[in-house]
Structure formats: C-alpha cells, structure tokens
Write an enzyme that holds these catalytic residues in place. Structure first.
Site, PDB file in Angstrom:
ATOM      1  N   LYS A 185       0.882  -1.170   0.000  1.00 49.09           N
ATOM      2  CA  LYS A 185       0.000   0.000   0.000  1.00 49.09           C
ATOM      3  C   LYS A 185       0.919   1.218   0.000  1.00 49.09           C
ATOM      4  O   LYS A 185       1.499   1.590   1.019  1.00 49.09           O
ATOM      5  CB  LYS A 185      -0.892  -0.039   1.256  1.00 49.09           C
ATOM      6  N   GLU A 215       8.324   1.264  11.975  1.00 48.78           N
ATOM      7  CA  GLU A 215       9.311   2.355  11.918  1.00 48.78           C
ATOM      8  C   GLU A 215       8.502   3.646  12.023  1.00 48.78           C
ATOM      9  O   GLU A 215       7.857   4.064  11.071  1.00 48.78           O
ATOM     10  CB  GLU A 215      10.087   2.246  10.600  1.00 48.78           C
ATOM     11  N   CYS A 224      12.142  10.975   9.242  1.00 50.23           N
ATOM     12  CA  CYS A 224      12.075  10.543  10.653  1.00 50.23           C
ATOM     13  C   CYS A 224      13.417  10.704  11.344  1.00 50.23           C
ATOM     14  O   CYS A 224      13.469  10.806  12.563  1.00 50.23           O
ATOM     15  CB  CYS A 224      11.687   9.071  10.742  1.00 50.23           C
ATOM     16  N   GLU A 253       7.636  16.346  16.393  1.00 51.24           N
ATOM     17  CA  GLU A 253       8.425  16.150  15.162  1.00 51.24           C
ATOM     18  C   GLU A 253       8.049  17.253  14.168  1.00 51.24           C
ATOM     19  O   GLU A 253       6.892  17.360  13.757  1.00 51.24           O
ATOM     20  CB  GLU A 253       8.091  14.767  14.597  1.00 51.24           C
TER      21      GLU A 253
HETATM   22  C1  SIN Z   1      12.384   7.854   7.292  1.00 49.63           C
HETATM   23  O1  SIN Z   1      12.270   9.059   7.250  1.00 49.63           O
HETATM   24  O2  SIN Z   1      11.443   7.148   7.674  1.00 49.63           O
HETATM   25  C2  SIN Z   1      13.627   7.107   6.877  1.00 49.63           C
HETATM   26  C3  SIN Z   1      14.768   7.940   6.534  1.00 49.63           C
HETATM   27  C4  SIN Z   1      15.975   7.158   6.029  1.00 49.63           C
HETATM   28  O3  SIN Z   1      15.922   5.957   5.753  1.00 49.63           O
HETATM   29  O4  SIN Z   1      17.014   7.772   5.919  1.00 49.63           O
END
Ligand code: SIN
Length: 485
Positions: free
Chosen positions: A181, A257, A291, A388
């Site tokens: 997805k 994640e 992230c 964030e």
């Molecule tokens: C993410 O923002 O979820 C991953 C970033 C990365 O793999 O560098």
C-alpha cells in the site's frame, strides 16, 4: 528526459496477480506536484475488494515463491537494482515531481533505494539455520528459517522508493509474497518500481500493489484476514499504534518504523565546522521531512554562538525552489497541512521567546515552500522541542555538562536516532551508550545505509530494516528435535 515524460511513464493502475487493472468501481484520486499545487496524474483508488483480491493473489503463489531457489530470488533483486541504476535520471525526475525534493536529493534516494535491492540480493543466499548436539546427549537439534508468509507493506510519502525497497527487498529475498500500500501522496514512484520488478522477472502475484485514497479502507480488511502473516509499516506513531491494535486479532508479526525527535548534540570539544556540515545533512536532507531529521540541537554553551552563527549563515544561503530547477537545494513541503504544521511550531517557539536568526516564514506564491529557519534560545516549553517538525527548521538550545546533554537528549517519548559531535573518545562512547535511541550518528549527520540495521526504540517503534538483521523480520524460525538412537 523531460518531466512530463517521466511522469507519463509511471503506471497508474492497481497491480494484482501480474496484471494492471482499474479499481473496483473505476474511481481515481489525483496526485499533485507540491512545487506548483497542480495535478500530475489520476491514480486508481483501490477499494476493500481490491485489497482482498491482492491478498488472494499473494496467497496463491506463496508456496511456489517460497520454493523458488534463493539464488533466483536474489537475481531478480539484482536485475532490478541494475534497472533502477540505468534509469536513475527518469526515476529521480518522477520522484521530484511527486514529492518535491531537489533532483540531487531524488538521485541520492534512487541510489539508496536501489542499494536495498542489491544488499538483499546478496542476503537471499545466506538464510541459514544451525545443527547442535543436545548438551544432555542423545538427541540433536536443528533450526531452519522459513518465510513468514504473505506480508502487507505500508510505505510513507517522504522517501517514495527507499521506504518501499527496504521492505520489498528482504521480503522477496526471504521468499514472502506481498501486498504493498503506497502513500496516497506519492504512489507514482512505487508504481514505476513495480513495473521494473516485473521487467526483471518477478513472477505474477509475488508483489501486488494497491494505491488508495483511504488507507483504512484497504488496510483494515487485510489486517482482519487470517491469511496475512506480517505487517511492516513506516509512518506516524499514532497510526502504528492503531495498526498494532488491529494486528492483535491475528497475532501478526510486526515491524514498526515510527516517528522521531532526533537530538543533535554538539560538545565543546567538537570540530564545529564538521558539526555544522553534519547538521546541514541531518537537518536539511529531504527538506527536513525525514524521521531521522535532527529535530532539536543541544549545543555546549562554550561553542553555541559559533555553531549557531555558522549554521544560520549556511541555512540562510540555501536556494529554495521547484526541485527540478538548477541549483535548488530545498524544495517544497509535501502539502499545505505540513507547511501549516511547520509554521505553527515556529510561531509557538517565537511566541515563547525564541529568536529567529534566519527564515521563519512561508514563501509566497504557488507550491508549499517554507524558508530554511534557525531558531536560537528556544525555551524548554516550546512545542518544537518535543514534536516532530518534519520541515527545514533548526531549533537550538544550550547545555553546560555531559549529564545535562544526555538528560535533554533522552527527554523524549521517541528514540529513533541521535547525533553526537565530539572529539573525545571516552565521551563519545559514554554518550552513545547512554542515549535512548536505536541509532547514533557519531560525528556524522547521516546514519541511513542499506547495510545497517535501521530502527528505533520507545515510541519510534521496533524491528530493524536493512543490514543482516533486516531479512530476519521476514523469516520464522523452526526448531526440529531429532532423536538419535
Ligand atoms: C524515514 O524518514 O522514515 C527514513 C529515513 C531514512 O531511511 O534515511
């Protein structure tokens, strides 16, 4: 290649059982260019029945795929790596058009994304078990690793290819079939990748892709289907929590994640220029929409003025514009909601007393641009230190002791990554050990690497993607006790 050709080369349908098709009912949703706000393409809007059809297709070929020699599975990944590498310019252009980041950033992501496929092509042939004698004598024990079974892979909009390949790569290598997805905002890159995997020889049904304007509509029926065995999700913590609740019914294997709030620590003994370079990468890679983006900077009081001035100068000089334009370093944010969230966090910090050293405002005109921004003297109660930001904003605070630095760094519900700049080996190891995070960047602003285990602790989730660890998420361990006469 021009942008319209790259966008036009992406399929826009659902891909189920090796065939491109329309969504049930024929509905579509629009994908737009965040640099202009204009529509790029209409994409098939998958429904619950389509998601179930995709799982049917995955289930049908699961046994055959698991029995396909590992070398063959690996070669498909390797050939796709080659195709991605050959077509990097086209893929990068498509990605910039739908996601916004600069072409240089998109090219870097294509390389990063392809590397997961090359890495897992090599891991496919190293799935091993063990054989041991029972310490008590008599019997023997044997372990073997087998594919977990059909997987649901849910990918985010910020890295339209890499977040897919780091799930698809190990799933294919391990012998799992899957339903993907892709993110509603950036499905085109993943649809193009699906065509390349097919060109590389991936058999029908192994990978099925169901774009949809409603994740709930397509994901919920699959989570409730006992044939699904695993879910890998990259996205926000609240959505991850909801998926965990849904996964409880069928006790699904999970990889999560989730969100981050990365601290970036600069100690007084650090090479300040190197710290500024590291900060630019950790903060500005992917427009700050990552992230692992440095979310807050905690700097030793002795070097804070120098670090802050240098970072503000460099961020203030960055070229903002449409990602396809020459020389652009910072593209638009993904949409108006994201830009409004960034603006709100900056306004909150400034309202509570933070100083704006550069930026601090949205850019007028079409597209969702926001100026690279550095905030100094950010008070502890500012929301930007705990939420964030997912944008090009660097809030800076100071500390006066190692204990205080660690306490500030760990003062978060999240624990994905932390960055540490110091030239003192003792301090580096003590701090790295003391940080509550799944990853640490030591004198570097970049931890992302296909050969490394990427993942977090606390509200940043669990499970690891990439590295030798990444394939384990797609394997079940079986133990066989053997009587020996
Ligand atoms: C993410 O923002 O979820 C991953 C970033 C990365 O793999 O560098």
């Amino acid at each position: 290649m021009d942008a319209s050709k790259a966008v036009g080369a992406a399929p826009t349908g659902l891909f189920i059982g090796g065939e491109w098709r329309d969504a049930t009912g024929g509905g579509t949703f629009a994908v737009e260019d965040p640099g202009t706000g204009e529509k790029l393409r209409d994409v098939a809007d998958g429904q619950a029945a389509d998601a179930t059809a995709a799982l049917d297709a995955a289930v049908r070929v699961q046994d055959d795929w698991a029995a396909t020699p590992a070398r063959e599975r690996g070669e498909i990944l390797r050939r796709t790596w080659q195709l991605m590498t050959d077509r990097a310019d086209e893929l990068a252009l498509l990605m910039t058009m739908e996601m916004g980041k600069s072409l240089a950033e998109s090219r870097a992501e294509v390389t990063y994304a392809a590397e997961f496929l090359r890495w897992f092509s090599e891991e496919a042939v190293r799935i091993e078990g063990r054989y041991a004698a029972n310490p008590a004598g008599g019997s023997r024990l044997l372990t073997m690793k087998q594919p977990v079974g059909p997987c649901l892979l849910i990918t985010p909009w910020n890295f339209p290819l890499a977040m897919g390949t780091r799930k698809i790569g190990p799933a294919i290598a391990a012998g799992c079939t899957m339903v993907v997805k892709p993110a509603q905002l950036t499905p085109l890159s993943m649809l193009r990748l699906t065509a390349l995997l097919t060109e590389a020889g991936l058999p029908p049904g192994v990978l099925n892709i169901v774009p949809s304007a409603s994740a709930g509509r397509t994901v919920a029926p699959l989570m409730a289907d006992p044939r699904l065995r695993k879910v890998s999700f990259t996205g926000s913590t609240p959505v991850g929590q909801k998926l965990m609740e849904q996964a409880a019914g069928n006790l699904l294997r999970l990889s999560m994640e989730l969100g981050g709030n990365a601290p970036f620590l600069v100690f007084a003994d650090a090479d300040v220029d190197a710290a500024v370079e590291g900060a630019l990468v950790a903060k500005m890679r992917n427009n700050g929409e990552s992230c692992v983006a440095a979310n807050r900077f905690h700097v030793a009081a002795d070097v804070a003025e120098e670090f802050t001035a240098k970072l503000a100068e460099r961020m203030g000089a960055m070229t903002v514009g449409h990602g396809t334009e020459d020389g652009v370093e910072v593209g638009p944010l993904i949409d108006e909601d994201q830009r409004a969230k960034v603006a709100e966090l900056v306004e909150d910090a400034v309202g509570k007393g933070a100083d704006v050293l550069t930026g601090g405002a949205a850019v007028d005109g079409a597209g969702y641009f926001y100026q690279p921004t550095v905030l100094a003297a950010v008070p502890a109660e500012a929301r930007i230190l705990s939420e964030e930001v997912f944008g090009p904003v660097a809030p800076i605070t100071t500390f006066t002791s190692d204990d205080e630095a660690l306490r500030l760094a760990n003062n978060s519900e999240f624990g994905l990554v932390a960055y540490v700049f110091t030239r003192d080996l003792d301090r580096a190891l003590r701090v790295a050990e003391g940080l509550d995070s799944g990853m640490v960047g030591l004198n570097t602003g970049l931890v992302s690497n296909a050969s490394a285990p990427f993942g977090g602790v606390k509200s940043s989730g669990f499970g690891r993607e990439g590295g030798t660890e990444g394939i384990e998420e797609y394997l079940s361990l079986k133990y066989v006790a053997i009587a020996l006469g």
